[in-house]
Design an enzyme around this catalytic site. Structure first.
Site, mmCIF file in Angstrom:
data_model
loop_
_atom_site.group_PDB
_atom_site.id
_atom_site.type_symbol
_atom_site.label_atom_id
_atom_site.label_comp_id
_atom_site.label_asym_id
_atom_site.label_seq_id
_atom_site.Cartn_x
_atom_site.Cartn_y
_atom_site.Cartn_z
ATOM 1 N N SER A 437 0.283 2.936 2.741
ATOM 2 C CA SER A 437 -0.405 3.946 1.945
ATOM 3 C C SER A 437 0.147 5.341 2.165
ATOM 4 O O SER A 437 -0.207 6.262 1.425
ATOM 5 C CB SER A 437 -1.905 3.926 2.272
ATOM 6 O OG SER A 437 -2.111 4.131 3.659
ATOM 7 N N HIS A 458 2.000 0.146 -3.458
ATOM 8 C CA HIS A 458 0.732 0.573 -2.869
ATOM 9 C C HIS A 458 -0.434 0.267 -3.794
ATOM 10 O O HIS A 458 -0.661 0.958 -4.781
ATOM 11 C CB HIS A 458 0.794 2.076 -2.552
ATOM 12 C CG HIS A 458 -0.450 2.596 -1.912
ATOM 13 N ND1 HIS A 458 -0.873 3.896 -2.055
ATOM 14 C CD2 HIS A 458 -1.378 1.984 -1.131
ATOM 15 C CE1 HIS A 458 -2.001 4.059 -1.388
ATOM 16 N NE2 HIS A 458 -2.325 2.917 -0.828
ATOM 17 N N GLU A 470 0.918 2.283 -7.010
ATOM 18 C CA GLU A 470 2.055 3.190 -6.800
ATOM 19 C C GLU A 470 3.302 2.367 -6.481
ATOM 20 O O GLU A 470 3.310 1.589 -5.519
ATOM 21 C CB GLU A 470 1.768 4.155 -5.651
ATOM 22 C CG GLU A 470 0.780 5.249 -5.995
ATOM 23 C CD GLU A 470 0.581 6.214 -4.834
ATOM 24 O OE1 GLU A 470 0.630 7.430 -5.057
ATOM 25 O OE2 GLU A 470 0.367 5.751 -3.693
ATOM 26 N N ASN A 508 -2.559 9.601 -1.939
ATOM 27 C CA ASN A 508 -3.084 10.025 -0.639
ATOM 28 C C ASN A 508 -2.673 11.452 -0.301
ATOM 29 O O ASN A 508 -3.392 12.158 0.416
ATOM 30 C CB ASN A 508 -2.641 9.060 0.461
ATOM 31 C CG ASN A 508 -3.492 7.799 0.472
ATOM 32 O OD1 ASN A 508 -4.663 7.831 0.108
ATOM 33 N ND2 ASN A 508 -2.917 6.684 0.870
#
Length: 700
Positions: A437, A458, A470, A508
């Site tokens: 992540s 991800h 992702e 993130n």
């Protein structure tokens, strides 16, 4: 040869869709074909030229009007409405016609003309039958409702998804559906936007028969001859205003929980229509539907949600093509790894799942069974999905897999160790993907001899609900591997967002200042429920405190550390209490306790008494996200605004009714956003410093 130049009969035959015996084409327009079969039944076939899916555009409707005139002159025994597309019937209106519409009176005029056309279809002197295969949505379903009978080919799907665009049905659905099936079931379909599959459509009375494709012609003959009686469940108690009033109050209460009226007015306007006009004259309800639809369409919420629709289409387009991936091997049977494996198996891929812990493997297979029960609509489909998912304690599947997905602990040294073990076993053209992540791929690629085939993949939790993935590249990845992985996402009904490797990647990276600012406010003594309510009132699906628990405080801690060590940005220090909580095992929802404690259903126990949030709290949460979005654009972490906006909506749930973070910023005013950040910087420090790229954003 282009589809639009193939006679409809040949096109249907080529795709094994039934048409009347010896049907002869007697009229052809750009999008429609009118045929007459040996039994004097007319077949009106829509095969929209230049499009893979049928939608109702203005030219399509104009041509339909012309051909209905020919049908009336021809006086066949009956009329059949069919699609020439193998994928389905009609997916609704052409959303491109809705974008940028601003004049309510113009919309009302167009809708009034469209209603007159649908009414003309409904008033034909001969029996009419809609034969539906695949999807039948929105305006397509409204067209089918105007026919006397509806015949579904096994596997068909019906629905009114307009509410997802900030609208309600606008071509008669608000009064024809409740008149056909039980009104509360009709309202449920329209208010939720959820589709119903063939079996349920038959139980509801939405369709009169369900047949296999090879039996369509006989079913049509039965319908035209009157042997197939139309299903009509009647209004029941809904014809009484007192009953509708009680039901409407309950509907409003439930709608407000999912879609607050100030943000999403469409469900509430639909309830108003049904409550006040549901048992009156059809002409009155029709007029009110048109007026309500026009006001919604020209409103800010609908236009923003239409923008979101096109963002989704843009991401979806990035997943087209053939991936060449038939066998997926997943390493790590924890929540993420197990759920990724289950989702791939549910989407027709062969999957092997390995873990050193046999209990973890067993638990993952158990969760997969629950997913199949919930998401797959037949026993055969559930059985086949289970057969495709193989627990693989020995890890032998890695040798045959086209794609290996690593989903072990979020620690670089652990991932590198796994890579070193499996890389020599993989096929020479197989792709290795890590579900990290936040860890930059340059820290991981040294462990494999083929960095060009190592990428990030991800997924977000929960895998079955979060559409975005992702796809993370780095400067040594091959274009071919990147394209294959994006196509793989498309093949499992996920939206690929191509991003470059950087600490935290895109999502993130953007969420970290949002979460850490919430932690700072906790340290300042702001009640956690107040913080969460500020975000929810803005339009986020949940607040940052609950989100941190949902993600896992251990993951939050690792991401924060990665961001602090890998980026030269101003972030608050990781709070000591966060490290202590993780050390104690209080990692959030998965542990049953974190910043909140959780009941047996996984719901947080929140206090109902807390100070109402004020706008300063909201800005402290939201503006750092917007600022980081602009930073990611400037740094090239994400290549364009469409990908950025779509990723934020489909991975974080960023207030869809606002149209995306940058659309919100432009609506509020870029100068005002920059000024607010500067004021927060003066008050709280450089973590609020506006990115210089704000001044370079295009106006639109």
């Amino acid at each position: 040869m282009a589809v639009g130049r193939i006679p409809a009969g040949k096109h249907l035959n080529r795709n094994r869709l039934a048409l009347g015996p010896d049907a002869q084409e007697i009229a052809k327009t750009t999008h429609w074909s009118l045929l007459r079969d040996a039994d004097a039944i007319a077949w009106l076939v829509l095969d929209r030229a230049g499009e893979s899916t049928n939608t109702l555009s203005e030219p399509v409707m104009t041509e339909l009007e012309t051909l209905l005139g020919q049908v009336e002159a021809l006086q066949p025994k009956g009329l059949v409405l069919r699609s020439g597309k193998p994928g389905g019937f009609i997916a609704g209106a052409d959303i491109r016609d809705f974008a940028g519409v601003s004049q309510t009176d113009v919309v009302e005029g167009r809708m009034t003309q469209a209603h007159a056309l649908i009414d003309r279809l409904a008033a034909l002197p001969m029996p009419s039958v809609a034969v539906v295969h695949g999807h039948c949505l929105g305006g397509g379903l409204e067209l089918a409702l105007a026919c006397r009978n509806r015949i579904a080919v096994e596997g068909a799907v019906f629905g009114f998804p307009e509410v997802l665009l900030g609208l309600h049905p606008g071509l008669g659905g608000t009064f024809r559906l409740p008149a056909l099936i039980e009104p509360l079931e009709a309202m449920k379909m329209m208010l939720t936007g959820k589709s119903v599959h063939t079996a349920k459509a038959r139980r509801l009375g939405l369709v009169d028969a369900v047949v296999e494709e090879r039996h369509v012609v006989n079913a049509v003959k039965a319908a035209i001859s009157g042997e197939l009686k139309p299903t009509k469940r009647g209004a029941g108690l809904s014809r009484f205003s007192f009953y509708r009033g009680l039901a409407a109050r309950k509907m409003r209460s439930m709608a407000a929980k999912r879609a607050p009226e100030e943000h999403y007015p469409a469900p509430h306007r639909l309830i108003d229509l049904w409550e006040h006009h549901g048992a009156g004259k059809k002409e009155v309800m029709q007029k009110e539907e048109i007026h309500s639809f026009a006001r919604l369409l020209t409103g800010e919420t609908a236009q923003n949600l239409i923008h979101v629709f096109f963002l989704r289409e843009s991401l979806k387009a990035g997943g087209k093509g053939a991936s060449g991936i038939a066998h997926v091997h997943v390493i790590g049977a924890g929540t993420m790894g197990g759920d990724i494996a289950a989702w791939c198996a549910a989407r027709d891929l062969r999957v092997t799942l390995s873990d050193l812990d046999e209990q973890a493997l067993a638990a993952a297979i158990g969760r997969a069974g629950k997913l199949f029960d919930k998401r797959l609509h037949s026993g055969v489909a559930r059985r086949d999905a289970s057969d495709r998912l193989t627990p693989d304690f020995a890890g032998d599947g890695v040798k045959q897999a086209d794609l290996v997905i690593e989903a072990v602990a979020e620690k670089a040294e652990v991932k590198r160790k796994v890579f070193g073990m499996i890389a020599p076993l993989m096929k020479k053209d197989a792709i290795l993907a890590t579900n990290t992540s936040s860890i930059p791929l340059k820290e991981l690629r040294t462990a494999v001899p083929f960095p060009e085939r190592l990428l990030g993949l991800h997924f977000f939790n929960p895998v079955a609900r979060m559409e975005l993935v992702e796809v993370v590249s780095h400067d040594r990845v091959s274009d071919a591997a990147l394209a294959r992985l994006a196509a793989f996402c498309g093949s499992i009904d996920r939206l690929p967002a191509l991003v470059k490797s950087s600490p935290g990647f895109l999502i993130n990276r953007v969420l970290t200042p949002y979460l850490t600012e919430a932690f700072v406010m906790l340290d300042e003594g702001v009640q956690k429920e107040t913080i969460d309510q500020a975000a929810v009132s803005f339009g986020m699906p949940m607040g940052p405190i609950e989100l941190a628990d949902r993600v896992g405080l251990d993951i939050c801690l690792e991401v924060a550390r990665t961001m602090q060590s890998g980026l030269d940005i101003a972030l608050p220090d990781v709070p000591g209490w966060l490290e202590s909580m993780v050390a104690e095992g209080r990692t959030g929802r998965k542990a049953g306790r974190g910043l909140y404690t959780y009941d047996r259903n996984g719901e947080p126990r929140k206090s109902t008494k807390y100070p109402e949030p004020h706008s300063a709290i909201t800005d402290r949460l939201i503006l750092p996200m917007l600022n980081t979005c602009v930073t990611c654009l400037r740094e090239g972490v994400v290549g364009d605004e469409k990908t950025l906006e779509g990723a934020m909506i489909f991975a974080t749930g960023f207030a869809p009714f606002r149209g995306g973070p940058l659309r919100y910023a432009r609506t509020r005013g870029v100068e005002e956003i920059v000024g607010a950040l500067e004021r927060l910087q003066a008050q709280h420090g450089d973590r609020f410093k506006p990115d210089p790229h704000w001044r370079k954003l295009p106006a639109n």
